[in-house]
Design a protein around this motif. Structure first.
Motif, PDB file in Angstrom:
ATOM      1  N   PHE A 137       0.834 -50.342 -29.090  1.00  0.00           N
ATOM      2  CA  PHE A 137       2.347 -50.215 -28.758  1.00  0.00           C
ATOM      3  C   PHE A 137       2.508 -50.803 -27.513  1.00  0.00           C
ATOM      4  O   PHE A 137       1.829 -50.526 -26.432  1.00  0.00           O
ATOM      5  N   GLU A 138       3.911 -51.369 -27.485  1.00  0.00           N
ATOM      6  CA  GLU A 138       4.368 -51.877 -26.469  1.00  0.00           C
ATOM      7  C   GLU A 138       5.841 -51.438 -26.183  1.00  0.00           C
ATOM      8  O   GLU A 138       6.455 -51.372 -26.958  1.00  0.00           O
ATOM      9  N   ILE A 139       6.289 -51.192 -24.648  1.00  0.00           N
ATOM     10  CA  ILE A 139       7.191 -50.420 -24.350  1.00  0.00           C
ATOM     11  C   ILE A 139       8.450 -51.538 -24.410  1.00  0.00           C
ATOM     12  O   ILE A 139       8.032 -52.639 -23.616  1.00  0.00           O
ATOM     13  N   LEU A 140       9.533 -51.457 -24.816  1.00  0.00           N
ATOM     14  CA  LEU A 140      10.477 -52.616 -24.881  1.00  0.00           C
ATOM     15  C   LEU A 140      11.522 -51.934 -23.812  1.00  0.00           C
ATOM     16  O   LEU A 140      12.251 -51.032 -23.797  1.00  0.00           O
ATOM     17  N   GLY A 141      12.274 -52.942 -23.230  1.00  0.00           N
ATOM     18  CA  GLY A 141      13.064 -52.778 -22.100  1.00  0.00           C
ATOM     19  C   GLY A 141      12.768 -51.611 -21.055  1.00  0.00           C
ATOM     20  O   GLY A 141      11.536 -51.473 -20.602  1.00  0.00           O
ATOM     21  N   LYS A 142      13.711 -51.028 -20.665  1.00  0.00           N
ATOM     22  CA  LYS A 142      13.352 -50.316 -19.351  1.00  0.00           C
ATOM     23  C   LYS A 142      13.596 -48.558 -19.946  1.00  0.00           C
ATOM     24  O   LYS A 142      14.646 -48.420 -20.650  1.00  0.00           O
ATOM     25  N   PRO A 143      12.543 -47.883 -19.710  1.00  0.00           N
ATOM     26  CA  PRO A 143      12.752 -46.188 -20.219  1.00  0.00           C
ATOM     27  C   PRO A 143      13.868 -45.724 -19.340  1.00  0.00           C
ATOM     28  O   PRO A 143      14.146 -46.184 -18.140  1.00  0.00           O
ATOM     29  N   GLU A 144      14.650 -44.735 -20.166  1.00  0.00           N
ATOM     30  CA  GLU A 144      15.454 -44.052 -19.353  1.00  0.00           C
ATOM     31  C   GLU A 144      15.179 -42.372 -19.251  1.00  0.00           C
ATOM     32  O   GLU A 144      14.210 -42.239 -20.068  1.00  0.00           O
ATOM     33  N   GLY A 145      16.131 -41.801 -18.417  1.00  0.00           N
ATOM     34  CA  GLY A 145      15.666 -40.398 -18.349  1.00  0.00           C
ATOM     35  C   GLY A 145      16.659 -39.749 -17.693  1.00  0.00           C
ATOM     36  O   GLY A 145      17.509 -40.188 -16.978  1.00  0.00           O
ATOM     37  N   VAL A 146      16.379 -38.304 -17.595  1.00  0.00           N
ATOM     38  CA  VAL A 146      17.325 -37.466 -16.923  1.00  0.00           C
ATOM     39  C   VAL A 146      16.206 -36.713 -16.027  1.00  0.00           C
ATOM     40  O   VAL A 146      15.427 -35.879 -16.454  1.00  0.00           O
ATOM     41  N   GLU A 147      16.296 -36.962 -14.628  1.00  0.00           N
ATOM     42  CA  GLU A 147      15.209 -36.541 -13.794  1.00  0.00           C
ATOM     43  C   GLU A 147      14.923 -35.348 -13.789  1.00  0.00           C
ATOM     44  O   GLU A 147      13.694 -34.692 -14.007  1.00  0.00           O
ATOM     45  N   ARG A 148      16.031 -34.251 -13.603  1.00  0.00           N
ATOM     46  CA  ARG A 148      15.826 -32.822 -13.546  1.00  0.00           C
ATOM     47  C   ARG A 148      16.434 -32.027 -14.799  1.00  0.00           C
ATOM     48  O   ARG A 148      17.490 -31.492 -14.449  1.00  0.00           O
ATOM     49  N   LEU A 149      15.917 -32.189 -15.965  1.00  0.00           N
ATOM     50  CA  LEU A 149      16.324 -31.312 -17.010  1.00  0.00           C
ATOM     51  C   LEU A 149      15.214 -31.023 -18.110  1.00  0.00           C
ATOM     52  O   LEU A 149      14.458 -32.039 -18.334  1.00  0.00           O
ATOM     53  N   GLY A 150      15.358 -29.814 -18.459  1.00  0.00           N
ATOM     54  CA  GLY A 150      14.297 -29.454 -19.489  1.00  0.00           C
ATOM     55  C   GLY A 150      14.356 -28.215 -19.846  1.00  0.00           C
ATOM     56  O   GLY A 150      15.335 -27.213 -19.404  1.00  0.00           O
ATOM     57  N   GLY A 151      13.335 -27.646 -20.364  1.00  0.00           N
ATOM     58  CA  GLY A 151      13.161 -26.090 -20.734  1.00  0.00           C
ATOM     59  C   GLY A 151      13.496 -25.148 -19.667  1.00  0.00           C
ATOM     60  O   GLY A 151      14.111 -24.237 -19.808  1.00  0.00           O
ATOM     61  N   ILE A 152      13.171 -25.559 -18.517  1.00  0.00           N
ATOM     62  CA  ILE A 152      13.402 -24.504 -17.210  1.00  0.00           C
ATOM     63  C   ILE A 152      14.811 -24.386 -17.182  1.00  0.00           C
ATOM     64  O   ILE A 152      15.219 -23.252 -16.643  1.00  0.00           O
ATOM     65  N   ASP A 153      15.661 -25.338 -17.211  1.00  0.00           N
ATOM     66  CA  ASP A 153      17.060 -25.458 -17.006  1.00  0.00           C
ATOM     67  C   ASP A 153      17.750 -24.478 -18.060  1.00  0.00           C
ATOM     68  O   ASP A 153      18.438 -23.813 -17.914  1.00  0.00           O
ATOM     69  N   PHE A 154      17.168 -24.437 -19.139  1.00  0.00           N
ATOM     70  CA  PHE A 154      17.667 -23.724 -20.449  1.00  0.00           C
ATOM     71  C   PHE A 154      17.427 -22.152 -20.145  1.00  0.00           C
ATOM     72  O   PHE A 154      18.144 -21.502 -20.588  1.00  0.00           O
ATOM     73  N   ASP A 155      15.934 -22.046 -19.592  1.00  0.00           N
ATOM     74  CA  ASP A 155      15.821 -20.659 -19.107  1.00  0.00           C
ATOM     75  C   ASP A 155      16.849 -20.045 -18.252  1.00  0.00           C
ATOM     76  O   ASP A 155      17.255 -18.825 -18.600  1.00  0.00           O
ATOM     77  N   GLU A 156      17.095 -20.963 -17.304  1.00  0.00           N
ATOM     78  CA  GLU A 156      18.252 -20.555 -16.314  1.00  0.00           C
ATOM     79  C   GLU A 156      19.342 -20.171 -16.878  1.00  0.00           C
ATOM     80  O   GLU A 156      20.096 -19.220 -16.358  1.00  0.00           O
ATOM     81  N   ALA A 157      19.720 -20.956 -17.925  1.00  0.00           N
ATOM     82  CA  ALA A 157      21.010 -20.689 -18.352  1.00  0.00           C
ATOM     83  C   ALA A 157      20.868 -19.531 -19.425  1.00  0.00           C
ATOM     84  O   ALA A 157      21.944 -18.625 -19.256  1.00  0.00           O
ATOM     85  N   VAL A 158      19.972 -18.984 -19.978  1.00  0.00           N
ATOM     86  CA  VAL A 158      19.866 -17.969 -20.862  1.00  0.00           C
ATOM     87  C   VAL A 158      19.706 -16.813 -19.669  1.00  0.00           C
ATOM     88  O   VAL A 158      20.440 -15.724 -19.980  1.00  0.00           O
ATOM     89  N   PHE A 159      19.031 -16.850 -18.719  1.00  0.00           N
ATOM     90  CA  PHE A 159      18.837 -15.726 -17.571  1.00  0.00           C
ATOM     91  C   PHE A 159      20.530 -15.569 -17.041  1.00  0.00           C
ATOM     92  O   PHE A 159      20.726 -14.233 -16.896  1.00  0.00           O
ATOM     93  N   ALA A 160      21.167 -16.685 -16.750  1.00  0.00           N
ATOM     94  CA  ALA A 160      22.387 -16.431 -16.145  1.00  0.00           C
ATOM     95  C   ALA A 160      23.131 -15.695 -17.104  1.00  0.00           C
ATOM     96  O   ALA A 160      24.373 -14.754 -16.747  1.00  0.00           O
ATOM     97  N   HIS A 161      23.223 -15.897 -18.479  1.00  0.00           N
ATOM     98  CA  HIS A 161      23.968 -15.311 -19.622  1.00  0.00           C
ATOM     99  C   HIS A 161      23.774 -13.826 -19.560  1.00  0.00           C
ATOM    100  O   HIS A 161      24.600 -13.025 -19.707  1.00  0.00           O
ATOM    101  N   VAL A 162      22.563 -13.546 -19.500  1.00  0.00           N
ATOM    102  CA  VAL A 162      22.164 -11.971 -19.566  1.00  0.00           C
ATOM    103  C   VAL A 162      22.537 -11.430 -18.253  1.00  0.00           C
ATOM    104  O   VAL A 162      22.994 -10.214 -18.417  1.00  0.00           O
ATOM    105  N   ALA A 163      22.453 -11.980 -17.009  1.00  0.00           N
ATOM    106  CA  ALA A 163      22.768 -11.367 -15.852  1.00  0.00           C
ATOM    107  C   ALA A 163      24.071 -11.210 -15.756  1.00  0.00           C
ATOM    108  O   ALA A 163      24.630 -10.190 -15.393  1.00  0.00           O
ATOM    109  N   GLY A 164      24.941 -12.105 -16.562  1.00  0.00           N
ATOM    110  CA  GLY A 164      26.304 -12.014 -16.410  1.00  0.00           C
ATOM    111  C   GLY A 164      26.754 -10.785 -17.304  1.00  0.00           C
ATOM    112  O   GLY A 164      28.060 -10.300 -17.403  1.00  0.00           O
ATOM    113  N   SER A 165      25.934 -10.135 -18.488  1.00  0.00           N
ATOM    114  CA  SER A 165      26.258  -9.332 -19.287  1.00  0.00           C
ATOM    115  C   SER A 165      25.991  -7.770 -18.675  1.00  0.00           C
ATOM    116  O   SER A 165      26.061  -6.892 -19.335  1.00  0.00           O
TER     117      SER A 165
END
Length: 693
Positions: A189-217
């Motif tokens: 396989f060869e990579i075409l073009g330039k890979p893209e990304g979002v440097e700081r986004l993933g499951g741990i951010d979603f965990d924080e969102a759930v924690f904030a939702h629970v804390a707010g309740s």
């Protein structure tokens, strides 16, 4: 039986897979699951607990538990664990070493080759730090590949792929998002073009969102807890674990409950899938945009994509598949165990790499047994001397070989069901000096085709005082290279148009560099000031070194001014049209450069250009520019990262030929005596330095 190991060092979870002659399977690392949390517990007595054991200690002694350190790779600020500083690469090395030891214990012998993955959008700086982690983990034989390539290899093991078919990889893990477009070739396989990304986004951010939702309740129950109360801290850690479990449950169910057992509140908070999707949808929208940009960079229309591979634990969120399919109108393929796909692909790649290297060594294609593939006899070169710097960690490597028999560049995967080999010529394997013999601190490596090549195999010859095309700034070099300046440039000779041969040397080699004692050869402060006044050039400079523009002053402060004592090959990045433009270059002995803590040239002082390890060129390159007296294509040096960070460089004063020590990050104000012996002239030198500041 000999086996190969693939390791996916993830931000939140780490997985490994074992490949043998006839099968590949996930290695069980954890108590409850095959993958383990990427967590370390640093005990006061020096013991290190990993994975589930470390996570359990988070409840009782959270200050000694460290997680998510992969996100910190490249950050000059150390990670503090109970007051002790650690670099992110050192923590990654401990995790990798533990994985290898666990598998070795269960298999009864060490793997003959280890393949480790990394995000496709990592630049050369982070790739070198990964190579550093491999050395710190004492991995003898290793190869690296992008996580996206590994995912494609794993997918191709179960789905028929024809050469020319295009796939997109949407990789949403615990801490980062990456998107890449890959095309199946006859060799992998060869990579075409330039890979893209979002440097700081993933499951741990979603965990924080759930924690904030629970804390707010909870009507302020979380905020009112005493952070110094050990019981409160433990209860909060348990609540966070409950939030993670609820998030994961929503991938299969439409609602979940979070048990709240705080000292001041005991209850249960219900969370529905629609509520969770409302939280994370805004964060997911940029990932779809990044996938679109990756397609555009590759020059590929959505309709040309066979399928979009969804990998990474967070790709199991149902909304992810819905958004990607709706945006591109293409089928999505979700692995049954997305946390394992990358490790499985890495193991397949390691197996094929071992097979090809064994075949090149004359074993008729059979993987060797015992000590492993291509094992060198005693006295063979260590891994850091076996290939140029990028061979230990960069995606576009020289694919070097040293004399007969030619090892050739290793392949990427074991192939599809049709039995065709998934070889990709740009792959590398660092195999403990399998086909090279140690000569002092150096080893000869011929540069051959494969990998990211310089345009037309062109190499610029740049004398010590030459700024070259497209300089970033005026010269910051201090002193005059009289030996070079008074010698008339010579026209290229037949000897200067032959095959390029590199002499690989560790950046920690005493006497590798020169400099005048108690004087600097480069005004680094001038470079920092210049970049601060030119934000566009600062952004381009930072992009080459894989740092943020705001981190340039701190990064340059870690560099050391020295003089090259040998003609040295690098990727020299000029500035044109607002971006850094790379070119392959040989810098003449006597050139003033700034080197990093691993001894790698990072900036050329005559022009302020950022430097990176060299890329591959054709076996008989075209030289651009006049050769200086003494230049020989078979005497060109490439500097290899040192095995461990350097505290002090041993330099040679060109006027007295006496060695002295210069602390890394200083500019001559604290030079000191040394008794470390050095070579009179390093291999690859073409000029005797004199009269230089």
């Amino acid at each position: 039986m000999a086996y190969q190991l693939g390791v996916d060092l993830g931000t939140t979870y780490t997985a490994a897979a074992v490949a043998r002659a006839d099968r590949v399977e996930i290695a069980s690392l954890g108590d409850r699951a095959a993958a383990v949390p990427s967590a370390l517990f640093m005990a006061e007595d020096g013991r290190v607990l990993v994975g589930d054991s470390a996570t359990r200690r988070r409840l009782s002694d959270p200050s000694r538990v460290v997680r998510e350190f992969k996100r910190r790779l490249g950050d000059p600020t150390p990670v503090l664990v109970a007051g002790t500083p650690y670099s992110a690469e050192a923590l990654m090395a401990r995790l990798l070493r533990w994985v290898i030891d666990q598998v070795t214990e269960r298999e009864g012998s060490p793997p003959e080759l280890v393949a480790v993955t990394y995000p496709a959008n990592w630049g050369p700086y982070k790739q070198e730090l990964l190579a550093q982690a491999l050395r710190l983990a004492d991995v003898e034989r290793s190869t690296v590949l992008t996580e996206q390539e590994a995912a494609a290899i794993s997918y191709a093991e179960n789905e028929r792929n024809e050469p020319g078919e295009i796939e997109a990889v949407y990789d949403l893990g615990g801490g980062t998002f990456d998107a890449a477009v890959l095309r199946k070739t006859a060799n992998g396989f060869e990579i075409l073009g330039k890979p893209e990304g979002v440097e700081r986004l993933g499951g741990i951010d979603f965990d924080e969102a759930v924690f904030a939702h629970v804390a707010g309740s909870l009507d302020g129950a979380v905020e009112s807890l005493d952070p110094e109360d050990e019981g409160a801290v433990t209860a909060l850690a348990r609540l966070r674990e409950e939030c993670v479990q609820a998030k994961e449950a929503l991938s299969a169910d439409t609602d979940a409950s979070v048990a709240v057992l705080l000292p001041n509140r005991q209850t249960e908070v219900r969370l529905t899938r629609s509520e969770f999707e409302t939280m994370v949808r805004p964060a997911l929208e940029p990932t779809v945009g990044a996938l679109r940009r990756a397609l555009r960079s590759a020059g590929v229309e959505a309709g040309d994509v066979k399928a979009v591979l969804l990998v990474g634990g967070s790709s199991r969120i149902p909304l992810v598949g819905q958004m990607v399919a709706a945006e591109l109108g293409r089928p999505v393929a979700v692995d049954a165990h997305p946390k394992h796909a990358i490790a499985l692909g890495a193991a397949l790649a390691a197996a094929e790499a071992a097979r090809v290297t064994a075949a090149a060594a004359g074993d008729d294609g059979a993987a060797p047994s015992g000590s492993g593939n291509g094992a060198a006899p005693k006295g063979a070169a260590p891994p850091e001397a076996a290939a140029p710097p990028e061979a230990a960690g960069a995606p576009a490597a020289d694919g070097g070989r040293a004399g007969p028999p030619p090892a050739g560049p290793p392949p990427t995967g074991r192939g599809s069901r049709s039995g065709r080999s998934n070889r990709r010529p740009s792959w590398r394997v660092v195999v403990g000096g399998a086909v090279v013999m140690l000569l002092a601190a150096t080893v000869l490596i011929s540069v051959v085709g494969g990998g990211a090549e310089a345009k037309g195999g062109e190499i610029f010859l740049e004398s010590a005082s030459d700024a070259g095309p497209d300089p970033f700034s005026a010269s910051m070099a201090v002193g005059t290279p009289t030996t070079v300046a008074t010698a008339a440039p010579a026209a290229p000779t037949p000897a200067a148009t032959g095959r390029l041969v590199l002499i690989s040397t560790s950046g920690a080699t005493p006497g590798l560099y020169g400099g005048t004692r108690d004087r600097t050869s480069c005004d680094a402060a001038q470079q920092v000031a210049f970049l601060a006044q030119n934000p566009d050039k600062a952004a381009a400079f930072a992009s080459v070194l894989d740092i943020r523009p705001a981190d340039i002053p701190a990064y340059v402060a870690t560099l050391t001014p020295v003089l090259l004592r040998a003609d040295t090959r690098v990727t020299n990045n000029g500035f044109r049209n607002g971006v850094a433009t790379p070119r392959q270059a040989v810098l003449q002995a006597g050139t003033a450069v700034l080197v990093d803590r691993n001894g790698i040239p990072r900036s050329k002082c005559a022009c302020g250009n950022p430097l990176a390890p060299p890329k591959a060129v054709t076996s008989t390159p075209k030289y651009n520019g006049a050769a200086w007296p003494g230049f020989q294509p078979n005497r060109v040096q490439v500097v290899q990262p040192s095995r461990t960070p350097i505290d002090s460089l041993v330099l040679v004063d060109p006027a007295s030929s006496q060695p002295f020590a210069r602390r890394v990050g200083t500019s001559g104000t604290a030079d000191s005596d040394t008794t470390v012996p050095v070579t009179a002239s390093p291999p690859g030198s073409s000029t005797t330095l004199s009269g230089r500041g």
